[in-house]
Design a protein around this motif. Structure first.
Motif, short mmCIF file in Angstrom:
data_model
loop_
_atom_site.label_atom_id
_atom_site.label_comp_id
_atom_site.label_asym_id
_atom_site.label_seq_id
_atom_site.Cartn_x
_atom_site.Cartn_y
_atom_site.Cartn_z
N VAL A 108 0.85 -1.20 0.00
CA VAL A 108 0.00 0.00 0.00
C VAL A 108 0.88 1.25 0.00
CG1 VAL A 108 -1.64 1.33 1.39
CG2 VAL A 108 -2.01 -1.11 1.02
N PHE A 142 -4.81 4.10 0.79
CA PHE A 142 -5.35 4.28 -0.57
C PHE A 142 -6.85 4.01 -0.51
CE2 PHE A 142 -6.50 2.12 -4.60
CZ PHE A 142 -5.96 2.94 -5.58
N LEU A 144 -10.08 3.60 -2.44
CA LEU A 144 -10.85 3.46 -3.69
C LEU A 144 -12.18 2.77 -3.41
CD1 LEU A 144 -11.04 3.65 -6.80
CD2 LEU A 144 -9.92 1.41 -6.93
N SER A 151 -15.72 -4.22 -6.51
CA SER A 151 -15.33 -4.70 -7.84
C SER A 151 -15.64 -3.67 -8.92
CB SER A 151 -16.07 -6.00 -8.18
OG SER A 151 -15.72 -6.99 -7.24
N TRP A 175 -12.88 -0.84 3.87
CA TRP A 175 -11.84 -1.86 3.72
C TRP A 175 -10.49 -1.25 3.36
CZ3 TRP A 175 -13.30 -6.05 5.92
CH2 TRP A 175 -14.58 -6.54 5.77
P1 FAD Z 1 -17.99 -7.23 -4.40
O1 FAD Z 1 -17.43 -6.32 -5.41
O2 FAD Z 1 -19.31 -6.90 -3.82
O3 FAD Z 1 -17.98 -8.70 -4.91
C1 FAD Z 1 -18.76 -9.75 -4.30
C2 FAD Z 1 -18.64 -11.02 -5.16
O4 FAD Z 1 -19.19 -10.77 -6.45
C3 FAD Z 1 -17.20 -11.48 -5.39
O5 FAD Z 1 -17.14 -12.87 -5.32
C4 FAD Z 1 -16.92 -11.01 -6.80
O6 FAD Z 1 -15.92 -11.80 -7.46
C5 FAD Z 1 -18.29 -11.22 -7.45
N1 FAD Z 1 -18.47 -10.41 -8.67
C6 FAD Z 1 -18.30 -9.08 -8.79
N2 FAD Z 1 -18.57 -8.68 -10.06
C7 FAD Z 1 -18.91 -9.80 -10.74
C8 FAD Z 1 -19.30 -10.06 -12.09
N3 FAD Z 1 -19.36 -9.08 -12.99
N4 FAD Z 1 -19.59 -11.33 -12.43
C9 FAD Z 1 -19.51 -12.33 -11.53
N5 FAD Z 1 -19.15 -12.15 -10.23
C10 FAD Z 1 -18.86 -10.91 -9.85
N6 FAD Z 1 -9.74 -1.39 -1.08
C11 FAD Z 1 -9.10 -0.18 -1.20
O7 FAD Z 1 -9.54 0.67 -1.94
N7 FAD Z 1 -7.97 0.08 -0.49
C12 FAD Z 1 -7.42 -0.82 0.37
O8 FAD Z 1 -6.38 -0.56 0.98
C13 FAD Z 1 -8.07 -2.08 0.53
N8 FAD Z 1 -7.60 -2.99 1.43
C14 FAD Z 1 -8.32 -4.13 1.68
C15 FAD Z 1 -7.93 -4.96 2.74
C16 FAD Z 1 -8.70 -6.11 3.03
C17 FAD Z 1 -8.30 -6.97 4.18
C18 FAD Z 1 -9.84 -6.42 2.23
C19 FAD Z 1 -10.65 -7.65 2.53
C20 FAD Z 1 -10.21 -5.59 1.22
C21 FAD Z 1 -9.47 -4.42 0.93
N9 FAD Z 1 -9.88 -3.53 -0.05
C22 FAD Z 1 -9.25 -2.32 -0.22
C23 FAD Z 1 -11.14 -3.75 -0.77
C24 FAD Z 1 -11.06 -4.82 -1.85
O9 FAD Z 1 -10.40 -4.32 -2.98
C25 FAD Z 1 -12.47 -5.27 -2.18
O10 FAD Z 1 -12.91 -6.05 -1.10
C26 FAD Z 1 -12.54 -6.06 -3.46
O11 FAD Z 1 -12.25 -5.26 -4.58
C27 FAD Z 1 -13.95 -6.69 -3.68
O12 FAD Z 1 -14.95 -5.74 -3.46
P2 FAD Z 1 -16.18 -6.11 -2.47
O13 FAD Z 1 -15.59 -6.58 -1.20
O14 FAD Z 1 -17.06 -4.93 -2.41
O15 FAD Z 1 -16.89 -7.32 -3.17
#
Ligand code: FAD
Ligand code: TGC
Length: 396
Positions: A108, A142, A144, A151, A175
């Motif tokens: 990070v 960071f 985002l 996602s 997160w």
């Molecule tokens: P969602 O986007 O809600 O996804 C849920 C499920 O849906 C997943 O299985 C996904 O694969 C699936 N899915 C999504 N789109 C589709 C599709 N089109 N077709 C089929 N399946 C799909 N973020 C930051 O910005 N900065 C950080 O420093 C950071 N640190 C993190 C640290 C930890 C410990 C964790 C757990 C997360 C962190 N994140 C951070 C966030 C991380 O990037 C997100 O958790 C990740 O991008 C997934 O987003 P979400 O959790 O909202 O899941």
């Protein structure tokens, strides 16, 4: 004619490096790997199990990683080490052999905070933040991801509006690694011009953070929610060099590259543990490792680690030549995280009941890797990025 090693010349291969990837490294890369490995053995392994159990980031390690030049290690100038991409990969690998949380901290700071300031910041922003961040005196995070779906960052609700020479920022992020530790957050927000990056400082009125408690994964890492309630950010704190989602997404490419290497370290730690365990554990009058069914599983781990090493090394060489693409990074992030998580789960199983004890490393790595396979783009997101590359069709 190419020669093949004969039985007489046969030597013991390193079980954690069956293809002797080490021999492909330059002298500088070997030195970097060795010095980080020593630091991990001496300073990280003795404290990390307890830090994980106590849900605490071991802050004392910040000075150790800074002293070795591991923060912003790829940046030229600004008191940074200016190392090549394979060095950065090896740093991630050795740190994550210790714990994914420590590698996350460095990813990070280096790829998600210092990289955008270096690539898109003004000279004043670079002078102010980069040397302090390289020394570990200033910590960054960071922002985002938002709660409505990480996602799909194009659905971002956090927004900023111009107000004279300032911007007024509202919204929240979820997160966020290092959130509660950070002196400055690189926050991505929508504006009338498109997505912009804001350097939000911890004492700016209206900016608050809340640590996310009770995680079962990355317990030795700080994860937070960030809140912005009419935060006044001066125009001098906006990254001038990029507008649009490609700003944050380009940072992700850097961090994802490092993760492809990092998870190899976690997988190696698990294989090492299970090799020792199955040699010593006697069941049915013979060591567990004498069973074909066990050897098949160990061989599969070595196959997956070797494949991951080759992908990351090749990716690193392409990165230094300026020809690495985001889809290639996605392939390695998907492959290597999946491999490491499967290895950690299988190692946990081969340790039997001991596998659920914190005395052994696999369960800690396994729990951490559940985050690593999710953050920086879930496995599905990376598969769909490759699908788009193959077909030209955007499935998102
Ligand atoms: P969602 O986007 O809600 O996804 C849920 C499920 O849906 C997943 O299985 C996904 O694969 C699936 N899915 C999504 N789109 C589709 C599709 N089109 N077709 C089929 N399946 C799909 N973020 C930051 O910005 N900065 C950080 O420093 C950071 N640190 C993190 C640290 C930890 C410990 C964790 C757990 C997360 C962190 N994140 C951070 C966030 C991380 O990037 C997100 O958790 C990740 O991008 C997934 O987003 P979400 O959790 O909202 O899941
Ligand atoms: P799309 O239309 O494809 O792209 C928008 C613009 O961005 C460019 N671009 C990239 N540039 C550099 N690197 C990349 N990886 C890029 N991907 C896309 C693209 O060329 C375009 O540029 P331009 O000039 O045409 O405007 O965007 P989309 O909205 O369709 O989204 C595509 C998708 C789904 C792949 C993207 O949104 C995505 O990657 N989603 C996953 C989000 C994610 O990974 N979040 C991670 C948050 S940070 C984190 O998890 C830190 S954990 C750290 C730790 O603790 O180690």
């Amino acid at each position: 004619m190419a020669t093949v090693t004969t039985a007489a010349e046969k030597r013991q291969l390193n079980p954690l490096d069956l293809y002797d990837i080490r021999s492909e490294l330059s002298e500088e890369e070997c030195m970097v790997q060795d010095s980080v490995a020593r630091m991990v053995d001496d300073k990280v392994l003795p404290v990390i199990q307890e830090a994980f159990e106590n849900h605490q980031f071991p802050r004392e390690l910040i000075d150790e990683v800074a002293a070795l030049g591991l923060l912003g290690s790829s940046i030229e100038g600004y008191d940074c080490a200016g190392l090549g991409s394979v060095c950065y990969g090896l740093i991630c690998q050795e740190l994550e052999r210790g714990d994914s949380g420590l590698r996350s901290f460095v990813s990070v700071q280096s790829s998600l905070v210092m990289y955008p300031i270096y690539s898109y910041g003004s000279e004043e922003q670079k002078q102010r933040w980069l040397p302090a961040m390289a020394r570990g005196e200033a910590i960054g995070c960071f922002g985002l991801t938002e709660s409505q779906g990480g996602s799909d960052p194009s659905n971002m609700k956090t927004h900023a509006k111009r107000d004279g020479d300032d911007w007024i920022l509202n919204g929240s992020k979820m997160w966020i690694t290092n959130g509660n530790l950070a002196d400055a957050a690189v926050v991505w927000a929508t504006t009338e011009e498109g997505v912009r990056g804001f350097i939000v400082e911890k004492d700016m009125p209206g900016f608050t953070t809340q640590e996310i408690e009770n995680k079962f994964s990355l317990r030795a890492s700080v994860t937070s929610a960030l809140f912005f309630d009419n935060v006044r950010v001066p125009n001098a704190s906006v990254l001038p060099g990029v507008v649009g989602l490609k700003g944050p997404l380009s940072c992700l490419t850097q961090a994802r590259y490092g993760i492809t290497w990092g998870v190899i370290g976690a997988a190696q730690a698990c294989l090492d543990e299970v090799l020792n365990y199955t040699r010593d554990r006697v069941l049915f009058h013979k060591p567990l490792a004498h069973n074909q069914a066990i050897q098949l599983r160990l061989a599969d781990m070595a196959r997956r680690i070797t494949t991951a090493q080759l992908l990351s090394l090749h990716l690193g060489r392409m990165k230094d030549e300026g020809r690495m693409t985001p889809a290639q990074v996605s392939l390695a992030k998907w492959n290597n995280c999946r491999a490491a998580l499967d290895i950690a789960r299988d190692a946990r199983d081969m340790l039997g009941g001991s596998g659920i004890s914190a005395e052994y490393v696999p369960i800690r790595h396994m729990l951490n890797l559940e985050s690593v396979i999710t953050y920086e783009g879930t496995e599905t997101i990376h598969q769909l990025i490759i699908g788009k590359e193959l077909t030209g069709i955007n499935a998102f």
